[in-house]
Motif scaffolding. Structure first.
Motif, short mmCIF file in Angstrom:
data_model
loop_
_atom_site.label_atom_id
_atom_site.label_comp_id
_atom_site.label_asym_id
_atom_site.label_seq_id
_atom_site.Cartn_x
_atom_site.Cartn_y
_atom_site.Cartn_z
N ILE A 196 0.86 -1.18 0.00
CA ILE A 196 0.00 0.00 0.00
C ILE A 196 0.90 1.22 0.00
CG2 ILE A 196 -1.73 1.32 1.27
CD1 ILE A 196 -2.82 -1.26 2.37
N ASN A 197 0.74 2.07 -1.01
CA ASN A 197 1.61 3.22 -1.18
C ASN A 197 0.97 4.47 -0.58
OD1 ASN A 197 3.49 5.08 -1.99
ND2 ASN A 197 2.80 5.13 -4.13
N PHE A 198 1.42 4.86 0.61
CA PHE A 198 0.90 6.05 1.25
C PHE A 198 1.43 7.34 0.62
CE2 PHE A 198 -0.01 2.90 4.46
CZ PHE A 198 -1.17 3.35 5.05
N ALA A 199 2.44 7.23 -0.23
CA ALA A 199 2.99 8.41 -0.88
C ALA A 199 2.24 8.79 -2.15
CB ALA A 199 4.47 8.18 -1.22
N GLN A 200 1.18 8.06 -2.47
CA GLN A 200 0.49 8.27 -3.74
C GLN A 200 -0.04 9.70 -3.88
OE1 GLN A 200 0.24 5.66 -6.23
NE2 GLN A 200 0.04 7.60 -7.28
N GLY A 201 -0.59 10.24 -2.79
CA GLY A 201 -1.12 11.60 -2.86
C GLY A 201 -0.02 12.62 -3.11
N ALA A 204 1.95 5.83 -10.64
CA ALA A 204 2.34 7.24 -10.59
C ALA A 204 1.71 8.02 -11.74
CB ALA A 204 3.87 7.35 -10.65
N ALA A 205 1.63 7.40 -12.91
CA ALA A 205 0.98 8.07 -14.05
C ALA A 205 -0.50 8.29 -13.78
CB ALA A 205 1.17 7.24 -15.31
N LEU A 206 -1.14 7.30 -13.18
CA LEU A 206 -2.54 7.45 -12.81
C LEU A 206 -2.71 8.55 -11.76
CD1 LEU A 206 -5.47 6.60 -12.94
CD2 LEU A 206 -4.95 4.69 -11.42
N GLY A 207 -1.76 8.63 -10.83
CA GLY A 207 -1.79 9.70 -9.86
C GLY A 207 -1.68 11.07 -10.52
N ALA A 208 -0.88 11.16 -11.59
CA ALA A 208 -0.76 12.42 -12.31
C ALA A 208 -2.10 12.83 -12.92
CB ALA A 208 0.30 12.29 -13.41
N VAL A 209 -2.82 11.86 -13.45
CA VAL A 209 -4.17 12.16 -13.98
C VAL A 209 -5.07 12.64 -12.85
CG1 VAL A 209 -6.20 11.17 -15.09
CG2 VAL A 209 -3.92 10.49 -15.85
N ALA A 210 -4.98 11.98 -11.70
CA ALA A 210 -5.78 12.39 -10.54
C ALA A 210 -5.45 13.82 -10.13
CB ALA A 210 -5.55 11.44 -9.37
N GLY A 211 -4.16 14.14 -10.10
CA GLY A 211 -3.76 15.50 -9.74
C GLY A 211 -4.31 16.54 -10.69
N ALA A 212 -4.30 16.24 -11.98
CA ALA A 212 -4.82 17.18 -12.97
C ALA A 212 -6.33 17.35 -12.85
CB ALA A 212 -4.46 16.70 -14.38
N LEU A 213 -7.02 16.30 -12.43
CA LEU A 213 -8.48 16.39 -12.26
C LEU A 213 -8.85 17.13 -10.98
CD1 LEU A 213 -9.56 12.75 -13.28
CD2 LEU A 213 -9.82 14.84 -14.63
N VAL A 214 -8.04 16.96 -9.94
CA VAL A 214 -8.39 17.49 -8.63
C VAL A 214 -7.96 18.95 -8.46
CG1 VAL A 214 -7.98 17.24 -6.15
CG2 VAL A 214 -8.34 15.22 -7.57
N ALA A 215 -6.77 19.30 -8.98
CA ALA A 215 -6.20 20.62 -8.75
C ALA A 215 -7.14 21.77 -9.09
CB ALA A 215 -4.88 20.76 -9.52
N PRO A 216 -7.88 21.73 -10.20
CA PRO A 216 -8.79 22.85 -10.49
C PRO A 216 -9.92 23.00 -9.47
CG PRO A 216 -8.38 21.54 -12.47
CD PRO A 216 -7.85 20.76 -11.31
N GLN A 217 -10.27 21.92 -8.78
CA GLN A 217 -11.38 21.98 -7.83
C GLN A 217 -10.93 22.38 -6.43
OE1 GLN A 217 -14.18 18.64 -8.12
NE2 GLN A 217 -13.09 17.90 -9.91
N LEU A 218 -9.67 22.11 -6.06
CA LEU A 218 -9.21 22.35 -4.70
C LEU A 218 -8.20 23.48 -4.58
CD1 LEU A 218 -8.69 18.66 -3.48
CD2 LEU A 218 -10.72 20.09 -3.23
N THR A 219 -7.68 23.99 -5.67
CA THR A 219 -6.52 24.88 -5.75
C THR A 219 -5.25 24.12 -5.39
OG1 THR A 219 -6.51 25.79 -3.49
CG2 THR A 219 -7.92 26.89 -5.11
N LEU A 220 -4.17 24.47 -6.06
CA LEU A 220 -2.94 23.71 -5.99
C LEU A 220 -2.09 24.14 -4.79
CD1 LEU A 220 -1.30 21.56 -7.47
CD2 LEU A 220 -0.32 23.36 -8.90
N THR A 221 -1.89 23.23 -3.84
CA THR A 221 -1.03 23.43 -2.68
C THR A 221 -0.30 22.11 -2.40
OG1 THR A 221 -2.75 22.78 -1.09
CG2 THR A 221 -2.58 25.13 -1.64
#
Length: 293
Positions: free
Chosen positions: A35-40, A196-213
């Motif tokens: 289980i990769n806790f670093a995924q986020g 990690a590539a899937l995480g990159a897709v997740a980041g691109a989907l989430v960042a516009p909704q939460l603001t990037l921090t």
């Protein structure tokens, strides 16, 4: 009825954020048994890479694709030069390593880009449509549809392709897989790279909704882990369904159960975890493990 539909659709959209990370966690677990806790943290780093590309004048879609490609390479390198040193040993040690990696990646991201909230452009239109009396964001619908597509692709990958079957074999028994001629090292790198590539897709989907921090996905990671436990560590479909259920139930309980409200709705997924673990420890869609003695 309009309010109910609005709450359900908003819950599905929020659940899709959790589902994106949950799918990456399932992918790593299917490929390596960890289980990769670093995924986020890796997903946030990839979002910052895409943001830097945007600052250099690269179009949004191309910037996201660059971030996905670099994340695939980074995931493979992390497995090869860090995680592999702890594979085959105590699984708890490897889990602690991923927690340390999360702290390291978050710190590096903060040093480079700072803690200021940054606006990341959306991949989808910000317009709204009327659906059964509810006003629904096109971005929410598109995000949910994207997660459905990724879930279907992962399910086909693991169940119908030679690569997916090889990844599962390596996760279940690396030594036997090596004796069977499978390139265990390369497959482990591919598994981490895909996650990690899937995480990159997740980041691109989430960042516009939460603001990037740097800590953008810390809260979402907790919900994603809850979704993985509820749905089953070996089931992409289960992880997505559980993430959607968490998002929808949170919204409905916050509005229709005054005793809980918005302040205590965070307890909903953890109550579900306790119930599911008592009734079905392997998760709603997980496989029951049979050990021969």
């Amino acid at each position: 009825m309009g309010t109910f539909i609005q709450l359900v659709i908003d819950g599905l959209s929020t659940g899709s954020i959790y589902a994106a990370l949950a799918l990456a966690i399932v992918l790593v677990n299917q490929a390596t048994g960890l289980i990769n806790f670093a995924q986020g943290g890796l997903a946030v780093l990839s979002a910052y890479v895409a943001y830097a590309c945007l600052g250099a004048g690269v179009p949004l879609l191309v910037a996201v694709l660059i971030a996905v490609a670099l994340s695939f390479v980074l995931g493979g390198l992390i497995e090869r030069f860090l995680i592999r040193r702890f594979e085959g040993g105590d699984p708890d040690t490897a889990v602690v390593v991923t927690i340390g990696l999360l702290t390291l990646v978050t710190g590096i991201t903060a040093v480079i880009w700072g803690y200021n909230n940054l606006q990341f452009p959306s991949l989808f239109p910000l317009t709204s449509v009327n659906l059964l009396g509810a006003v629904v964001s096109v971005r929410s619908l598109a995000t949910t549809a994207t997660i459905v597509a990724i879930m279907a692709i992962l399910q086909v990958l693991f169940m119908k392709t030679k690569l997916g079957l090889a990844l599962r074999a390596v996760a279940d028994n690396p030594r036997s897989s090596a004796l069977s001629g499978l390139p265990v090292g390369r497959l482990l790198m591919v598994g981490w790279g895909l996650a990690a590539a899937l995480g990159a897709v997740a980041g691109a989907l989430v960042a516009p909704q939460l603001t990037l921090t740097p800590g953008m996905l810390d809260g979402a990671l907790v919900y994603a882990l809850a979704a993985v436990i509820l749905g089953g560590l070996d089931s992409p479909i289960g992880a997505v369904v559980a993430a959607w259920a968490i998002g929808v139930l949170e919204n409905l309980v916050a509005v229709y159960v005054p005793l809980i409200g918005h302040d205590l709705k965070i307890a909903v997924p953890f109550v579900l975890i306790v119930i599911i673990l008592v009734i079905r420890p392997q998760g709603l869609f997980g496989r029951k493990v049979v050990v021969r003695v």
